[in-house]
Design a protein around this motif. Structure first.
Motif, PDB file in Angstrom:
ATOM      1  N   UNK A   1       1.010   7.426  -6.077  1.00 21.83           N
ATOM      2  CA  UNK A   1       2.073   7.927  -6.945  1.00 21.83           C
ATOM      3  C   UNK A   1       1.558   8.212  -8.352  1.00 21.83           C
ATOM      4  N   UNK A   2       0.777   7.258  -8.913  1.00 22.96           N
ATOM      5  CA  UNK A   2       0.396   7.363 -10.318  1.00 22.96           C
ATOM      6  C   UNK A   2      -0.766   8.321 -10.541  1.00 22.96           C
ATOM      7  N   UNK A   3      -1.728   8.357  -9.646  1.00 16.01           N
ATOM      8  CA  UNK A   3      -2.926   9.184  -9.881  1.00 16.01           C
ATOM      9  C   UNK A   3      -3.653   9.328  -8.551  1.00 16.01           C
TER      10      UNK A   3
ATOM     11  N   UNK B   1      -9.087   9.284 -18.842  1.00 16.55           N
ATOM     12  CA  UNK B   1      -8.742   8.058 -18.123  1.00 16.55           C
ATOM     13  C   UNK B   1      -7.815   8.355 -16.950  1.00 16.55           C
ATOM     14  N   UNK B   2      -8.149   7.830 -15.792  1.00 13.93           N
ATOM     15  CA  UNK B   2      -7.327   8.035 -14.604  1.00 13.93           C
ATOM     16  C   UNK B   2      -6.858   6.693 -14.067  1.00 13.93           C
ATOM     17  N   UNK B   3      -6.115   5.977 -14.910  1.00 10.18           N
ATOM     18  CA  UNK B   3      -5.570   4.694 -14.466  1.00 10.18           C
ATOM     19  C   UNK B   3      -4.221   4.913 -13.807  1.00 10.18           C
ATOM     20  N   UNK B   4      -3.739   3.884 -13.109  1.00  7.72           N
ATOM     21  CA  UNK B   4      -2.407   3.951 -12.508  1.00  7.72           C
ATOM     22  C   UNK B   4      -1.413   3.457 -13.557  1.00  7.72           C
ATOM     23  N   UNK B   5      -0.778   4.400 -14.248  1.00  5.34           N
ATOM     24  CA  UNK B   5      -0.023   4.098 -15.461  1.00  5.34           C
ATOM     25  C   UNK B   5       1.146   3.143 -15.239  1.00  5.34           C
ATOM     26  N   UNK B   6       1.738   3.196 -14.064  1.00  6.48           N
ATOM     27  CA  UNK B   6       2.917   2.363 -13.838  1.00  6.48           C
ATOM     28  C   UNK B   6       2.584   0.935 -13.442  1.00  6.48           C
ATOM     29  N   UNK B   7       1.289   0.624 -13.322  1.00  8.08           N
ATOM     30  CA  UNK B   7       0.922  -0.701 -12.832  1.00  8.08           C
ATOM     31  C   UNK B   7       0.281  -1.519 -13.953  1.00  8.08           C
TER      32      UNK B   7
ATOM     33  N   UNK C   1     -15.737  15.297  -4.351  1.00 12.54           N
ATOM     34  CA  UNK C   1     -14.638  16.207  -4.685  1.00 12.54           C
ATOM     35  C   UNK C   1     -15.048  17.654  -4.453  1.00 12.54           C
TER      36      UNK C   1
ATOM     37  N   UNK D   1     -16.483   5.168  -9.352  1.00  6.14           N
ATOM     38  CA  UNK D   1     -16.685   5.936 -10.581  1.00  6.14           C
ATOM     39  C   UNK D   1     -15.514   5.773 -11.541  1.00  6.14           C
TER      40      UNK D   1
ATOM     41  N   UNK E   1     -11.208   5.217  -5.057  1.00  9.06           N
ATOM     42  CA  UNK E   1     -11.425   3.795  -4.779  1.00  9.06           C
ATOM     43  C   UNK E   1     -11.202   3.496  -3.303  1.00  9.06           C
TER      44      UNK E   1
ATOM     45  N   UNK F   1     -13.517   8.070 -14.853  1.00 11.03           N
ATOM     46  CA  UNK F   1     -13.300   9.468 -15.212  1.00 11.03           C
ATOM     47  C   UNK F   1     -13.427   9.681 -16.717  1.00 11.03           C
TER      48      UNK F   1
ATOM     49  N   UNK G   1      -6.252  -3.022  -7.219  1.00 11.38           N
ATOM     50  CA  UNK G   1      -6.339  -1.825  -6.382  1.00 11.38           C
ATOM     51  C   UNK G   1      -7.794  -1.459  -6.128  1.00 11.38           C
ATOM     52  N   UNK G   2      -8.646  -1.776  -7.099  1.00 11.33           N
ATOM     53  CA  UNK G   2     -10.074  -1.536  -6.918  1.00 11.33           C
ATOM     54  C   UNK G   2     -10.672  -2.328  -5.760  1.00 11.33           C
TER      55      UNK G   2
ATOM     56  N   UNK H   1       0.153  -1.493  -3.348  1.00 10.77           N
ATOM     57  CA  UNK H   1      -0.675  -0.988  -4.443  1.00 10.77           C
ATOM     58  C   UNK H   1      -1.253   0.375  -4.101  1.00 10.77           C
TER      59      UNK H   1
ATOM     60  N   UNK I   1     -11.737  -1.650 -12.858  1.00  8.14           N
ATOM     61  CA  UNK I   1     -11.283  -1.201 -11.542  1.00  8.14           C
ATOM     62  C   UNK I   1     -12.464  -0.727 -10.696  1.00  8.14           C
TER      63      UNK I   1
END
Lengths: 273, 358
Positions: B216-218, A105-111, A70, A100, B225, A102, A119-120, B210, A182
């Motif tokens: 979209x989400x993050x 938390x940096x999850x994909x909230x809608x999933x 980053x 890594x 990833x 965070x 996704x991982x 996915x 993930x």
């Protein structure tokens, strides 16, 4: 590659620590006039749990952000598995096998939990888009194969019951666990954990420590982690590097670090008499 | 009581990830498909076809497309009308340049051309997000409409500036032009709707879907990833524009027959499709259909009830339509951001437990 270097050794609990998987050399990172990291060097060995500690603002998270792309440091270089790394984008570094989590938390909230961990597996899935559109055949086969891997991780982390729950609905501790899942799904060679136990109660910390140790032990994953809880750090890590105001002030086994006067000064303050 | 998953055992991951996990759902959708293909074409009137079925099918395709971009990938677009125009004008140019080419392939080619244009206007999406991206796509909308108005080559320098679809046939039946029978046009569109809905489902449940949702989400977490943000966003722009191009192509060639760009593909169309996915449900295939049905049916029902039955003046009813749609948008954005699809999901949850409260 120097995995099989002569300086590999076996720890007291029977794990084999190999050669240097990553070497960080003389990294300096500046934001305008602010020097976030100043001339820091350390290495991470294959199979070990390496902790990075330091007071607030010491540059720990910045260091992690440099490692996974980053931030681009102004000076210094990073060697991953013996090869010097050019300027790379975070997704390219992920493809090399560095995952890594965070601090926030940096999850994909809608999933759902399952989709988050699936996704991982992104870098392990190869079917071209048109085959995914048709689905039957390669794409479906690949999906099922990866689902099996993900289900093993779900079993390992004991989150079977929340498989289909949207992660936004989960409590904090479980979200942290899903995020670890993930990162694990990528089968990383090096796993970076940014404060995996921040904001947890004692029980959750114990669970998380156990998972980190098991990941290291069962999958042989090399782990570098940032953590504030000294008890946890001293218990689980093989070697510790201590940062303070962007500089490295200590590096060694937990016992060595604990006895280091500079580290004690940084944490307890120093009298100016 | 009737809507149960008990006894419907899943013994493999294939079963577990099927589109309709509940047996009753599977039967309902199967019945709907049979009805749509085998019954509806032979029982409906011309009025039904022109006022309801055709706009519903065509806008359902556009809504699916925009939902991929906005609902799944999180990139707001106000350029839908412009991209529909690209589909329509591609169809017109291809129809006049290659009279022997089957209209079926022309529609698909128009989709592919629109996909290319969509990628071009999607390029800024790496740098700009949210509101600013919406403004950038708004620029695409106005630029494209202006271009199709200004450059004579696109409408073959016709005096009126309009484009009109010549007659083309599929399997001996006229699909476009004045002689096309309504049931043929309907079936032609239905085939596209079915195929595209199926493709959407496959794309959104797999790897690429996915990665869209991850962006979209993050987006930062998606990147660490291994998701390449530019490629992922551009793939969403490409596939979304492909759908919208097909929708524009059908709208012009099969439904309207003749079109003038500012009127047929103006900014109102962009908002119409955006409202469809907001009311229907962002990130939901069912929502795309529900939203399209709602936005098509509402003015028709209002007109039937207030204008024809009660006898209000038609302009008053048209204004009433605007008021209701505007109110509903605000309502859904505040109360249920995932639209009719989320309401439908809640109803299904309740049905599964009925007659018990939890």
């Amino acid at each position: 590659m120097n995995d099989m270097s002569p300086d590999s050794y076996t720890t007291a609990d029977g794990r084999t620590i190999g050669g240097k998987i990553m070497e960080v050399k003389n990294i300096t990172l500046r934001f305008g006039g602010v020097v976030a990291i100043k001339d820091i060097s350390f290495d991470i060995r294959e199979g070990e749990i390496r902790a990075i500690i330091g007071p607030n603002g010491a540059g720990k998270s910045s260091m992690l952000n440099v490692i996974n792309g980053f931030y681009h440091p102004q000076e210094g270089e990073i060697l991953f598995r013996g090869e010097k790394r050019g300027p790379m984008k975070p997704y390219q570094i992920a493809q090399q096998g560095i995952a890594r989590t965070f601090q926030n938390i940096a999850l994909f909230k809608g999933m759902s939990t399952l989709d988050n961990i699936m996704t991982g597996r992104f870098t392990h899935m190869k079917a071209p888009v048109w085959k995914q559109a048709i689905w039957r055949g390669e794409a479906e086969r690949e999906e099922i194969e990866n689902r099996e891997v993900v289900e093993k991780i779900i079993d390992f982390l004991e989150i079977q019951a929340i498989r289909k729950t949207p992660v936004g609905r989960l409590p904090y501790g479980l979200q942290k666990r899903v995020e670890l899942g993930r990162a694990l799904a990528a089968e990383p060679k090096l796993l970076l954990l940014d404060e995996p136990m921040a904001g947890m109660n004692v029980e959750e910390k114990e669970d998380m420590s156990r998972f980190i140790l098991d990941v290291n032990d069962e999958f042989g994953t090399t782990i570098a982690l940032i953590e504030h809880d000294m008890g946890v750090v001293m218990d689980i890590s093989d070697r510790v590097v201590v940062l303070d105001y962007g500089k490295k002030i200590g590096d060694g086994t937990p016992d060595e670090v604990r006895a280091n006067p500079e580290v004690i000064d940084a944490y307890l303050g120093v009298s100016h008499d | 009581m009737f809507y149960r998953e008990a006894g419907d055992y899943k013994t493999s991951y294939v079963d577990d990830s099927q589109t309709f996990p509940i047996a009753l759902d599977r039967r309902i959708y199967m019945a709907a498909a049979v009805l749509a293909f085998l019954v509806v074409p032979f029982v409906m009137t011309d009025y039904l076809v022109n006022a309801i079925m055709m706009p519903f099918l065509i806008f359902a395709i556009a809504a699916l497309g925009l939902n991929i971009l906005t609902g799944y990938c999180g990139q707001v677009s106000l350029g839908t009308g412009g991209f529909m125009a690209v589909g329509a004008y591609s169809t017109y140019k291809l129809m006049t340049a290659f009279p022997d080419l089957n209209i079926f392939f022309i529609v698909i080619l128009s989709g592919i051309i629109t996909a290319g244009v969509g990628v071009l206007f999607g390029l800024p999406s790496l740098r700009i997000k949210g509101f600013y991206l919406a403004v950038a796509t708004l620029a695409a909308q106005f630029f494209l409409v202006w271009m199709f108005n200004k450059v004579g080559w696109f409408y073959n320098y016709s005096a009126s500036g309009q484009i009109s679809a010549p007659e083309r046939t599929v399997l001996g039946q006229a699909v476009t032009g004045a002689n096309a029978a309504p049931w043929v046009s309907y079936l032609f569109c239905l085939v596209f709707v079915f195929a595209l809905a199926w493709l959407t489902r496959n794309l959104t449940r797999g790897r690429i879907g996915r990665s869209w949702m991850a962006i979209r989400d993050m987006d930062i977490a998606a990147e660490i990833i291994g998701v390449n943000p530019l490629r992922t966003k551009l793939s969403a722009f490409a596939i979304s524009s492909f759908y919208i191009g097909i929708s524009g192509s059908l709208f012009f060639a099969v439904y309207l027959g003749a079109a003038e760009v500012g009127e047929a593909f103006g900014i109102q169309k962009s908002f119409l499709v955006l409202f469809m996915i907001i009311i229907g449900g962002l990130g939901s295939i069912f929502g795309s259909f529900a939203g399209a049905a709602f936005m098509v049916l509402l003015p028709v029902i209002l007109k039937l009830f207030f204008a024809d039955f009660i006898g209000w003046p038609t302009d008053l009813v048209a204004h009433l339509n605007f008021i209701i749609v505007g109110g509903l948008i605000v309502f859904f954005l505040i109360v249920e951001p995932h639209g009719l699809a989320a309401l439908w999901r809640t109803i299904k949850e309740k049905l599964r437990l009925w007659p018990f409260p939890h």
